[in-house]
Structures are given as C-alpha cells and as structure tokens.
Scaffold this motif. Sequence first.
Motif, short mmCIF file in Angstrom:
data_model
loop_
_atom_site.label_atom_id
_atom_site.label_comp_id
_atom_site.label_asym_id
_atom_site.label_seq_id
_atom_site.Cartn_x
_atom_site.Cartn_y
_atom_site.Cartn_z
N ASP A 1 0.83 -1.21 0.00
CA ASP A 1 0.00 0.00 0.00
C ASP A 1 0.86 1.26 0.00
O ASP A 1 0.56 2.24 -0.70
N LEU A 2 1.93 1.24 0.81
CA LEU A 2 2.85 2.38 0.85
C LEU A 2 3.49 2.59 -0.52
O LEU A 2 3.55 3.71 -1.04
N LYS A 3 3.96 1.52 -1.11
CA LYS A 3 4.60 1.60 -2.43
C LYS A 3 3.61 2.13 -3.47
O LYS A 3 3.96 2.98 -4.31
N SER A 4 2.39 1.65 -3.40
CA SER A 4 1.37 2.08 -4.36
C SER A 4 1.04 3.56 -4.23
O SER A 4 0.90 4.27 -5.23
N SER A 5 0.95 4.05 -2.98
CA SER A 5 0.62 5.46 -2.77
C SER A 5 1.70 6.37 -3.33
O SER A 5 1.41 7.47 -3.83
N VAL A 6 2.96 5.91 -3.27
CA VAL A 6 4.07 6.68 -3.83
C VAL A 6 4.03 6.64 -5.35
O VAL A 6 4.18 7.67 -6.03
N GLU A 7 3.79 5.46 -5.89
CA GLU A 7 3.81 5.29 -7.34
C GLU A 7 2.65 6.00 -8.02
O GLU A 7 2.76 6.42 -9.19
N LYS A 8 1.54 6.19 -7.31
CA LYS A 8 0.40 6.91 -7.90
C LYS A 8 0.76 8.35 -8.24
O LYS A 8 0.13 8.97 -9.09
N GLU A 9 1.78 8.88 -7.57
CA GLU A 9 2.23 10.25 -7.84
C GLU A 9 3.40 10.28 -8.83
O GLU A 9 4.04 11.31 -9.01
N GLY A 10 3.67 9.14 -9.46
CA GLY A 10 4.74 9.09 -10.44
C GLY A 10 6.12 9.01 -9.83
O GLY A 10 7.12 9.31 -10.52
N LEU A 11 6.21 8.63 -8.56
CA LEU A 11 7.48 8.53 -7.86
C LEU A 11 7.78 7.07 -7.55
O LEU A 11 6.92 6.20 -7.72
N SER A 12 8.98 6.80 -7.08
CA SER A 12 9.40 5.43 -6.77
C SER A 12 9.80 5.33 -5.30
O SER A 12 10.54 6.17 -4.79
N LEU A 13 9.30 4.30 -4.62
CA LEU A 13 9.71 4.03 -3.24
C LEU A 13 11.03 3.27 -3.29
O LEU A 13 11.06 2.06 -3.52
#
Length: 343
Positions: free
Chosen positions: A48-60
């Motif tokens: 979920d954390l990874k997904s929330s970051v990737e939704k903004e076009g960023l990478s965890l």
Amino acid sequence: MKLSFRWYGDNDPVKLQNIKQIPDMKHIVSAIYDVPVGDIWPKERIADLKSSVEKEGLSLSVIESLPVHESIKLGEGSRDQLIENYKESLKNLGEVGIKTVCYNFMPVFDWTRTDLNYVLEDGSETLMYDNDVVKNLDPITTNLHLPGWDESYTKTEMSSLIRKYRTMTDDDLWDNLTYFLNEVLPVAVECDINLTIHPDDPPWSIFGIPRIIKTKESYEKLLNINNVKNNGICFCTGSLGCLEENNLPEMIRTFGDHIHFVHMRNIKRLGNHSFVETGHLSKEGSVDMKEVIKALKDINYKGTIRPDHGRMIWGETGKAGYGLYDRALGATYINGLIEGVDK
C-alpha cells in the motif's frame, strides 16, 4: 546518483505532490510508522505504501528505517524471536520489490539534539547540539526529554533501559550487532536487499551509553563481521562530519562498494563536541559537500542520495528538520554539485 526525499506518510505536512515538483526528484524514502517495533511488517501494508508513492509518479526506493528492537541490541533472551520477525519483514519487503533498507544500532534513542529552534544569523531556525547541556544531565534522575527520543517509552521504561546499557561496553554492543547481522544478512542476500546501517548521531557516547558506528575504524570492524555487499553503509555526512577526525571523501573511497544510501547535510563544528546544523552549502559548515560528491563520483556511486535535515525558513512550521523549503533547496544544490562534477 538517484535524488530522493524523506516522506513520513499521509500525515506528513509535506505532500508527495509538493515533493515531485523539486527538479529531478523521482525517488521517495519512507517507512511504516505505526507498526510496533519488533512486530512483522505486513506485506499488504508495504504494498500500500509503495502504491501510494507510485500513484504520484514517484518510486519508493529506500525504507528508512526498519527499527531494531532494544532487546536485540541488549542481547536479551527474547532477541531470537524478534530477529525472526525482522527476517520476515525483510522477506515481505523483498517480495514487494524493496532493494535498500536502512537501520541503526543506537541504544535507546535515535539522533539527539538539545535545541530544535536554534536561530541562525539569517533568522532561520535549525537543530543544535550543545555538549555542555548534555554532559550535565542524567535522564534517570532528571525529568528529561530531548528530540530524537522514542516517544513510546515511559519514564520508568527509559530509565530501566539506560541502566542496562550502562552495564555494557562497546565490545558488548558489537557482539550483539554481530549476532544480529549473522542472522539477518543471509536473508538480505536471499532477498537481494542491501542493509545499510546509519552512523550514530552524534557519533560518540552520551549519558554513559555505548555507541559504536562513528569512525573509519567502526566500518572496518563492521565489514569484518561479513564483507558481503549487502552488509552496507548509510553514509551520513552530517553525523560523521561531527567528528573532525573523519575524512569523509577518504572514507567514501575506502568503503565505496558497501555504500548504498547517502544522507547529504552540513553541520558546523563548534568545538567540545558541540555543533549546529547549517544550510547545505559547503561554505556554511564544516563539511566540503563538493568533495563528498566528487568522491561518490570516483566510486561510480549509482545509489540513492537525499538532502537530510533542513532549516525552517520562510515561516514554515512542521516536523523539526523535515520541512519542505530548505530540503528542496538542498536537493537543488546537490543537483548542481552532481552536474558540475559530471561535466
């Protein structure tokens, strides 16, 4: 070098939408902050954390931190189960695609400062460590609270921990770190995760408690435990720069293959183990930031780098050291240094 930014999750006043507007900012450093230390991080929460970051076009890109329980550092009987939990968390992180995990082995508390709002000449507010204040305090006999301390400890719990650590030597703490790494490194290798240990901050003993990750000799001893690449270093210029004896460019060139994460910030040494955090520019502090970037270039460093603690400027309020504006300026400065060294 991959420029990154520390983000404290949905409750962070600094939003991902702000962070991604910083030039060349594509990577996020974060963690799960509400799982009790020692418990297993659920794979679903990591995803979920990874997904929330990737939704903004960023990478965890980095987990900072996966905390080590005090019983592991103390070598208590419960450490074996806690280490098994740590292994499971690493496996879950690996399955979600995390490649770098930061941790520290600092007893009781993380970074310690005596003032969160020290006013510099330009009117900005910053973090400051006054050794004279610390050496005249005893957290057992004083109703003391300093920044960087774990808020979850009661006064009684903290006093008990401090008493236990005061019976330990540096060698005892090294033995417990060795035990921990001998258990978790095989899992890190299996999961292709680089474990990176953050240096002690400040890099010396406080309140009669041992601290062991602080100098070139510390890293030599760390790698003697196991020289596998996954036994890695989080190279923090601010923490290590507090000791004048630490030649940061030389240390980078010596331990290059094991450096997988870099914190870039500047401090000004005031003498007598006191220091104040400054803006990122070399001329403002005691760390030659350009020489650090040149050394990273020399080792062909391709890992993650982030601006670390920043001042509070332009009226910003929030988590001390972790505002948006000055860290964004620091990121832009780091960008300029990297481009200058590259060309």
